[in-house]
Design a protein around this motif. Structure first.
Motif, mmCIF file in Angstrom:
data_model
loop_
_atom_site.group_PDB
_atom_site.id
_atom_site.type_symbol
_atom_site.label_atom_id
_atom_site.label_comp_id
_atom_site.label_asym_id
_atom_site.label_seq_id
_atom_site.Cartn_x
_atom_site.Cartn_y
_atom_site.Cartn_z
ATOM 1 N N GLY A 7 28.610 -105.528 49.653
ATOM 2 C CA GLY A 7 28.412 -105.167 51.052
ATOM 3 C C GLY A 7 29.011 -103.803 51.315
ATOM 4 N N GLY A 8 28.788 -103.287 52.518
ATOM 5 C CA GLY A 8 29.290 -101.943 52.798
ATOM 6 C C GLY A 8 29.597 -101.746 54.267
ATOM 7 N N GLY A 9 30.140 -102.778 54.908
ATOM 8 C CA GLY A 9 30.440 -102.673 56.335
ATOM 9 C C GLY A 9 31.928 -102.851 56.615
ATOM 10 N N GLY A 10 32.253 -103.009 57.888
ATOM 11 C CA GLY A 10 33.641 -103.164 58.310
ATOM 12 C C GLY A 10 34.260 -104.429 57.736
ATOM 13 N N ALA A 30 33.174 -102.034 44.815
ATOM 14 C CA ALA A 30 32.309 -102.433 45.916
ATOM 15 C C ALA A 30 30.881 -102.000 45.626
ATOM 16 C CB ALA A 30 32.787 -101.811 47.224
ATOM 17 N N ALA A 31 29.938 -102.836 46.078
ATOM 18 C CA ALA A 31 28.519 -102.527 45.913
ATOM 19 C C ALA A 31 27.803 -102.767 47.244
ATOM 20 C CB ALA A 31 27.906 -103.422 44.825
ATOM 21 N N PRO A 32 27.400 -101.763 48.011
ATOM 22 C CA PRO A 32 27.574 -100.349 47.688
ATOM 23 C C PRO A 32 28.875 -99.758 48.226
ATOM 24 C CG PRO A 32 26.166 -100.551 49.620
ATOM 25 C CD PRO A 32 26.552 -101.954 49.222
ATOM 26 N N GLY A 33 29.606 -100.482 49.088
ATOM 27 C CA GLY A 33 30.809 -99.897 49.695
ATOM 28 C C GLY A 33 30.470 -98.847 50.730
ATOM 29 N N ASN A 34 31.481 -98.074 51.145
ATOM 30 C CA ASN A 34 31.290 -96.983 52.112
ATOM 31 C C ASN A 34 32.470 -96.017 51.956
ATOM 32 O OD1 ASN A 34 33.520 -97.808 53.785
ATOM 33 N ND2 ASN A 34 32.241 -99.325 54.811
ATOM 34 N N PRO A 35 32.472 -94.887 52.689
ATOM 35 C CA PRO A 35 33.538 -93.899 52.474
ATOM 36 C C PRO A 35 34.950 -94.435 52.736
ATOM 37 C CG PRO A 35 31.709 -92.891 53.630
ATOM 38 C CD PRO A 35 31.416 -94.360 53.590
ATOM 39 N N GLY A 36 35.078 -95.420 53.641
ATOM 40 C CA GLY A 36 36.404 -96.004 53.891
ATOM 41 C C GLY A 36 36.827 -96.866 52.722
ATOM 42 N N ILE A 37 35.913 -97.692 52.253
ATOM 43 C CA ILE A 37 36.178 -98.576 51.114
ATOM 44 C C ILE A 37 36.508 -97.738 49.873
ATOM 45 C CG2 ILE A 37 35.105 -100.254 49.539
ATOM 46 C CD1 ILE A 37 33.535 -101.346 51.965
ATOM 47 N N GLY A 355 50.612 -99.118 62.752
ATOM 48 C CA GLY A 355 50.104 -100.223 63.571
ATOM 49 C C GLY A 355 48.621 -100.129 63.869
ATOM 50 N N VAL A 356 47.931 -99.206 63.202
ATOM 51 C CA VAL A 356 46.479 -99.074 63.422
ATOM 52 C C VAL A 356 45.770 -99.076 62.067
ATOM 53 C CG1 VAL A 356 44.630 -97.567 64.284
ATOM 54 C CG2 VAL A 356 46.768 -97.781 65.571
ATOM 55 N N LEU A 357 44.654 -99.786 62.007
ATOM 56 C CA LEU A 357 43.813 -99.809 60.807
ATOM 57 C C LEU A 357 42.419 -99.353 61.221
ATOM 58 C CD1 LEU A 357 44.874 -103.388 59.657
ATOM 59 C CD2 LEU A 357 45.594 -101.244 58.588
ATOM 60 N N VAL A 358 41.825 -98.485 60.421
ATOM 61 C CA VAL A 358 40.467 -98.032 60.738
ATOM 62 C C VAL A 358 39.535 -98.481 59.626
ATOM 63 C CG1 VAL A 358 38.987 -96.026 61.126
ATOM 64 C CG2 VAL A 358 41.310 -96.057 62.059
ATOM 65 N N PHE A 359 38.593 -99.364 59.979
ATOM 66 C CA PHE A 359 37.631 -99.876 59.001
ATOM 67 C C PHE A 359 36.279 -99.191 59.221
ATOM 68 C CE2 PHE A 359 40.616 -103.513 59.673
ATOM 69 C CZ PHE A 359 41.206 -103.458 58.409
ATOM 70 N N HIS A 360 35.703 -98.718 58.124
ATOM 71 C CA HIS A 360 34.407 -98.041 58.221
ATOM 72 C C HIS A 360 33.277 -99.076 58.202
ATOM 73 C CE1 HIS A 360 35.658 -93.748 57.089
ATOM 74 N NE2 HIS A 360 36.768 -94.439 57.285
ATOM 75 N N ALA A 361 32.292 -98.874 59.077
ATOM 76 C CA ALA A 361 31.159 -99.808 59.142
ATOM 77 C C ALA A 361 29.853 -99.063 58.893
ATOM 78 C CB ALA A 361 31.146 -100.502 60.492
ATOM 79 N N GLY A 362 29.591 -98.024 59.678
ATOM 80 C CA GLY A 362 28.356 -97.248 59.517
ATOM 81 C C GLY A 362 28.693 -95.783 59.367
ATOM 82 N N THR A 363 29.306 -95.438 58.226
ATOM 83 C CA THR A 363 29.632 -94.032 57.956
ATOM 84 C C THR A 363 29.135 -93.648 56.567
ATOM 85 O OG1 THR A 363 31.755 -94.301 56.796
ATOM 86 C CG2 THR A 363 31.834 -94.339 59.206
ATOM 87 N N LYS A 364 28.910 -92.365 56.371
ATOM 88 C CA LYS A 364 28.633 -91.865 55.013
ATOM 89 C C LYS A 364 29.085 -90.405 54.928
ATOM 90 C CE LYS A 364 24.052 -89.959 55.575
ATOM 91 N NZ LYS A 364 22.664 -89.888 55.190
ATOM 92 N N ARG A 377 26.910 -99.551 64.314
ATOM 93 C CA ARG A 377 28.351 -99.740 64.498
ATOM 94 C C ARG A 377 29.030 -98.864 63.460
ATOM 95 N NH1 ARG A 377 29.567 -105.983 64.629
ATOM 96 N NH2 ARG A 377 27.939 -106.070 63.061
ATOM 97 N N VAL A 378 29.850 -97.935 63.915
ATOM 98 C CA VAL A 378 30.334 -96.851 63.061
ATOM 99 C C VAL A 378 31.706 -97.163 62.464
ATOM 100 C CG1 VAL A 378 30.815 -94.378 62.968
ATOM 101 C CG2 VAL A 378 29.009 -95.246 64.488
#
Ligand code: AMP
Ligand code: GLY
Length: 432
Positions: A7-10, A30-37, A355-364, A377-378
């Motif tokens: 997967g490649g979302g948040g 990860a397959a395909p993952g994303n820039p955050g992953i 105290g903040v986590l940023v998860f990538h969902a729709g980025t490249k 959803r970005v």
């Protein structure tokens, strides 16, 4: 361990984050993952519908096990394929995944074993469905039986609306084969809760409960989306749902030779302390996972529990999940979302505070290496705190700080929990 996340979302980013958090030595892919992953794992470009290609990646990496995030590969039988090839994999088989992919199957099963849910009837014929809608009373819910990316449910306040929804789904085949059958369903009032449990097919290990925010705009207004935010835990009690909902469902699936292993997600409607099932999902929810995993402390670790289940072993009887603190996840969506997301805007993420986590969902990454919007959803911005208020403030402050053109987000994630507390405090004052 060598672990492949599909997967490649948040949701998949949050899974990778949790696995690394528990054990920095994990070798994640990860397959395909994303820039955050990509900051935590090696990403392998692949088309999620190409199950053989994903299986090849797992085999060539000699992974200890694979975790499947999204529903589409599960529905397509990725777990059956991996098992056939002798690979350990976390997720349900195609047959077990029908608990999500066929609402008519899920409804029939629940009715058979007495799991509390809304009354419903199934139709392939529009005229018969319209007639049933008249007998149900208003509001009435019209649902496509198959997968429809969260868009296959219409809550109709008038018979004209219900008729339109039936024609749209059955006659116009709005969702292709997924809407060759519709459910006409009783409307349930109440508050929704997302209840996630890891399961080996027989016993359950519930994670922290959460609540999604499906509408685009503050106060639950505007169109439905894939989810604009979530928080966890939720103080609303679901009652004895392991006994009344999850265990009877798992027993019946096993009895039908569809033993369900993986994560069973019960979407519950709670009214006056009673839970009824809105739907089941056969996987971690998104964006709930981005709030649930940071507050769910598992023993043995999440990685070890998933590994046991992936190998077809039973969950250790002493396995437990304790909830620590609060998490609020605010989703940043693209301009035009959900109807027509505008892609390509350049994203600026300032230094991420404590105290903040940023998860990538729709980025490249674009050709110049810049981070750009690539989906509706970005990003999912999770704030953590000792209180819900603190978590909400952290999430919101950083949601504001991240910049891209046309950014949309809700500033009220967690509002029901805050309202519930205000009511309780008022009650305490009157009784004191
Ligand atoms: P589902 O895809 O089945 O989760 O439905 C999407 C959303 O529609 C749910 O999260 C609920 O908000 C709403 N919904 C679905 N079924 C019902 C029902 N029987 N009564 C009230 N709301 C419903
Ligand atoms: N957040 C809803 C879902 O994952 O289906």
């Amino acid at each position: 361990m060598i672990i492949l996340v599909v997967g490649g979302g948040g949701r998949e980013h949050a899974l990778c984050w949790k696995l690394k958090q528990e054990n920095a030595n994990h070798d994640l892919h990860a397959a395909p993952g994303n820039p955050g992953i990509a900051e935590l794992a090696t990403c392998h470009a692949v088309d999620l519908s190409d199950l053989n290609a994903i299986e090849t990646i797992a085999r060539e990496l000699d992974v200890d096990f694979t975790i499947v995030g999204p529903e589409a590969p599960l529905a397509a039988g990725i777990v059956d394929l991996f098992r056939f090839k002798g690979l350990a994999v976390f997720g349900p088989t195609q047959g077990a995944a029908e608990i999500e992919t066929s609402k008519s199957f899920a409804k029939e099963l629940m009715t058979r074993v007495g799991v509390p849910t809304a009354r419903a009837e199934m139709f392939e014929d529009a005229a018969a469905a319209k007639q049933a809608a008249r007998a149900f009373g208003l509001p009435v819910v019209i649902k496509a039986s198959g997968l429809a990316a969260g868009k296959g449910v219409v809550v109709s306040g008038s018979l004209a609306d219900a008729d339109r929804a039936i024609d749209w789904m059955l006659t116009d085949r709005a969702f292709g084969e997924s809407s060759s059958e519709v459910l006409v369903e009783e409307f349930m009032a109440g508050e929704e809760l997302s209840y996630f449990a890891l399961t080996d097919g027989y016993s359950v290990l519930p994670l922290a409960p959460s609540q999604d925010h499906k509408r685009l705009l503050a106060g639950d207004a505007g169109p439905n989306t894939g989810g604009m935010g979530a928080y966890s835990p939720v103080s609303l009690s679901p009652g004895a749902v392991n006994e009344t909902v999850l265990l009877p469902t798992l027993r019946e699936l096993a009895r039908r030779d569809r033993k369900f292993t993986g994560l069973l997600y019960a979407g519950l409607m709670i009214e006056n302390g009673e839970s009824r099932v809105v739907e089941f999902n056969c996987r971690f929810g998104d964006p709930e996972t981005e709030a649930v995993l940071p507050v769910s402390m598992l023993e043995p670790s999440l990685g070890e529990c998933l590994y046991s289940i992936a190998r077809g072993e039973l969950l250790p009887s002493e396995a437990k999940c304790t909830v620590e603190g609060f998490a609020v996840t605010t989703v940043l969506a693209a301009a035009g979302y959900p109807a027509r997301p505008v892609l390509g805007a350049v994203i600026d993420i300032p230094r991420i505070p404590e105290g903040v986590l940023v998860f990538h969902a729709g980025t490249k990454r674009d050709d110049a290496g810049r981070l750009v919007v690539s989906g509706g959803r970005v990003l999912a911005v999770t704030g953590l705190g000792a209180t819900l208020e603190e978590a909400q403030e952290r999430s919101l402050d950083f949601a504001e700080a991240i910049e891209f053109e046309g950014k949309q987000y809700r500033a009220d994630i967690g509002f029901r929990e805050l309202a519930r507390r205000a009511t309780e405090t008022a009650k305490e004052k009157t009784t004191a």
